[in-house]
Design a protein around this motif. Structure first.
Motif, PDB file in Angstrom:
ATOM      1  N   THR A  15     -43.247  -5.637 -42.495  1.00  0.00           N
ATOM      2  CA  THR A  15     -42.399  -6.618 -41.396  1.00  0.00           C
ATOM      3  C   THR A  15     -41.035  -6.342 -41.332  1.00  0.00           C
ATOM      4  O   THR A  15     -40.221  -6.362 -42.218  1.00  0.00           O
ATOM      5  N   MET A  16     -40.418  -5.634 -40.182  1.00  0.00           N
ATOM      6  CA  MET A  16     -39.317  -5.389 -39.942  1.00  0.00           C
ATOM      7  C   MET A  16     -38.737  -6.544 -38.963  1.00  0.00           C
ATOM      8  O   MET A  16     -37.553  -5.918 -38.118  1.00  0.00           O
ATOM      9  N   GLY A  17     -39.207  -7.564 -38.525  1.00  0.00           N
ATOM     10  CA  GLY A  17     -38.498  -8.406 -37.777  1.00  0.00           C
ATOM     11  C   GLY A  17     -39.294  -8.290 -36.138  1.00  0.00           C
ATOM     12  O   GLY A  17     -40.079  -7.391 -36.182  1.00  0.00           O
ATOM     13  N   GLY A  18     -38.335  -8.926 -35.327  1.00  0.00           N
ATOM     14  CA  GLY A  18     -39.015  -8.814 -33.847  1.00  0.00           C
ATOM     15  C   GLY A  18     -38.787  -7.799 -33.054  1.00  0.00           C
ATOM     16  O   GLY A  18     -39.685  -7.404 -32.332  1.00  0.00           O
ATOM     17  N   VAL A  49     -49.676  -4.642 -40.828  1.00  0.00           N
ATOM     18  CA  VAL A  49     -48.370  -3.922 -40.189  1.00  0.00           C
ATOM     19  C   VAL A  49     -47.761  -5.199 -38.971  1.00  0.00           C
ATOM     20  O   VAL A  49     -48.711  -5.285 -38.094  1.00  0.00           O
ATOM     21  N   VAL A  50     -46.920  -5.929 -39.294  1.00  0.00           N
ATOM     22  CA  VAL A  50     -46.431  -7.009 -38.258  1.00  0.00           C
ATOM     23  C   VAL A  50     -45.609  -6.230 -37.184  1.00  0.00           C
ATOM     24  O   VAL A  50     -44.939  -5.466 -37.339  1.00  0.00           O
ATOM     25  N   VAL A  51     -46.498  -6.244 -35.968  1.00  0.00           N
ATOM     26  CA  VAL A  51     -45.598  -5.777 -34.629  1.00  0.00           C
ATOM     27  C   VAL A  51     -44.916  -6.805 -33.750  1.00  0.00           C
ATOM     28  O   VAL A  51     -45.482  -7.938 -33.704  1.00  0.00           O
ATOM     29  N   GLY A  52     -43.591  -6.700 -33.946  1.00  0.00           N
ATOM     30  CA  GLY A  52     -42.677  -7.897 -33.333  1.00  0.00           C
ATOM     31  C   GLY A  52     -42.853  -7.617 -31.620  1.00  0.00           C
ATOM     32  O   GLY A  52     -43.191  -6.652 -31.109  1.00  0.00           O
ATOM     33  N   SER A  95     -36.940  -5.187 -43.532  1.00  0.00           N
ATOM     34  CA  SER A  95     -35.774  -4.900 -43.286  1.00  0.00           C
ATOM     35  C   SER A  95     -34.587  -5.572 -43.663  1.00  0.00           C
ATOM     36  O   SER A  95     -33.090  -5.394 -43.210  1.00  0.00           O
ATOM     37  N   GLY A  96     -34.800  -6.630 -44.798  1.00  0.00           N
ATOM     38  CA  GLY A  96     -33.787  -7.390 -45.143  1.00  0.00           C
ATOM     39  C   GLY A  96     -33.669  -8.701 -44.294  1.00  0.00           C
ATOM     40  O   GLY A  96     -34.864  -8.800 -43.827  1.00  0.00           O
ATOM     41  N   ARG A 115     -31.450  -1.875 -41.889  1.00  0.00           N
ATOM     42  CA  ARG A 115     -31.539  -0.993 -40.347  1.00  0.00           C
ATOM     43  C   ARG A 115     -30.428   0.115 -40.509  1.00  0.00           C
ATOM     44  O   ARG A 115     -30.794   1.237 -39.855  1.00  0.00           O
ATOM     45  N   THR A 116     -29.248  -0.321 -41.089  1.00  0.00           N
ATOM     46  CA  THR A 116     -28.163   0.518 -41.165  1.00  0.00           C
ATOM     47  C   THR A 116     -27.695   0.493 -42.681  1.00  0.00           C
ATOM     48  O   THR A 116     -27.857  -0.650 -43.227  1.00  0.00           O
TER      49      THR A 116
END
Length: 181
Positions: A15-18, A49-52, A95-96, A115-116
């Motif tokens: 999960t990497m957010g929206g 896998v979360v798709v935002g 992603s934090g 992300r960075t």
């Protein structure tokens, strides 16, 4: 639900957010696929896998192709009950951000793909210093981190570390660390 640490990694959540403008979701999935490719049947975890909502068409297409090619991967669009999904997982790739804190609070071991390098870098470093997360920036680092976390002892250590870092006294500790640097 309450998170319970299990001996095997049978459920993974990515999960990497929206929005995922850097396509870290795909990077995480590829690393998971590579890491678990040699394992048969029971050794292969189910990957949610979360798709935002903010995922671009190119990323959605690539994730759809992956889930069609590899039945271990299941796509879930904008789940309303993310904490429940997290609690029923054995490992998270995030992603934090807020999810990193949620996982830590649950005691859910996680690999963080910031992300960075400077995106929330300080928070990620604090978590890593306390063994609550492992961070990774490319496919090889992600696969190596998964390798370390696949050890039950490591996950046990991370699980208790995570809930210690996020215990309601975090703000004071973060301030303390920030002031000491």
């Amino acid at each position: 639900g309450k998170f319970k640490l299990s001996k095997q990694i049978s459920k993974v959540i990515v999960t990497m957010g929206g929005g995922d403008e850097f396509h870290k979701t795909l990077l995480a999935c590829r690393a998971l696929e590579k890491f678990f490719s040699g394992k048969k049947g029971k050794g292969k975890p189910l990957v949610t896998v979360v798709v935002g909502a903010g995922f671009d068409g190119k990323l959605k297409t690539a994730l759809n192709k992956l889930s069609l090619r590899n039945k271990s991967f299941k796509l879930v669009e904008n789940p309303s009950n993310l904490p429940a999904w997290l609690a029923s997982s054995d490992l998270a790739l995030t992603s934090g951000g807020i999810t990193m804190y949620e996982c830590a609070l649950l005691g859910l071991p996680q690999v963080v793909l910031p992300r960075t390098r400077n995106y929330e870098g300080k928070a990620v470093r604090i978590f890593e210093k306390n063994y609550a997360v492992l961070s990774a920036y490319n496919e090889l680092q992600v696969a190596n981190a998964i390798g370390k976390i696949s050890s039950f002892e490591m996950r046990k250590k991370m699980s208790s570390a995570g809930s210690k870092v996020v215990d309601g006294k975090g703000a004071e500790r973060v301030a303390e660390i920030a002031l000491s640097n």
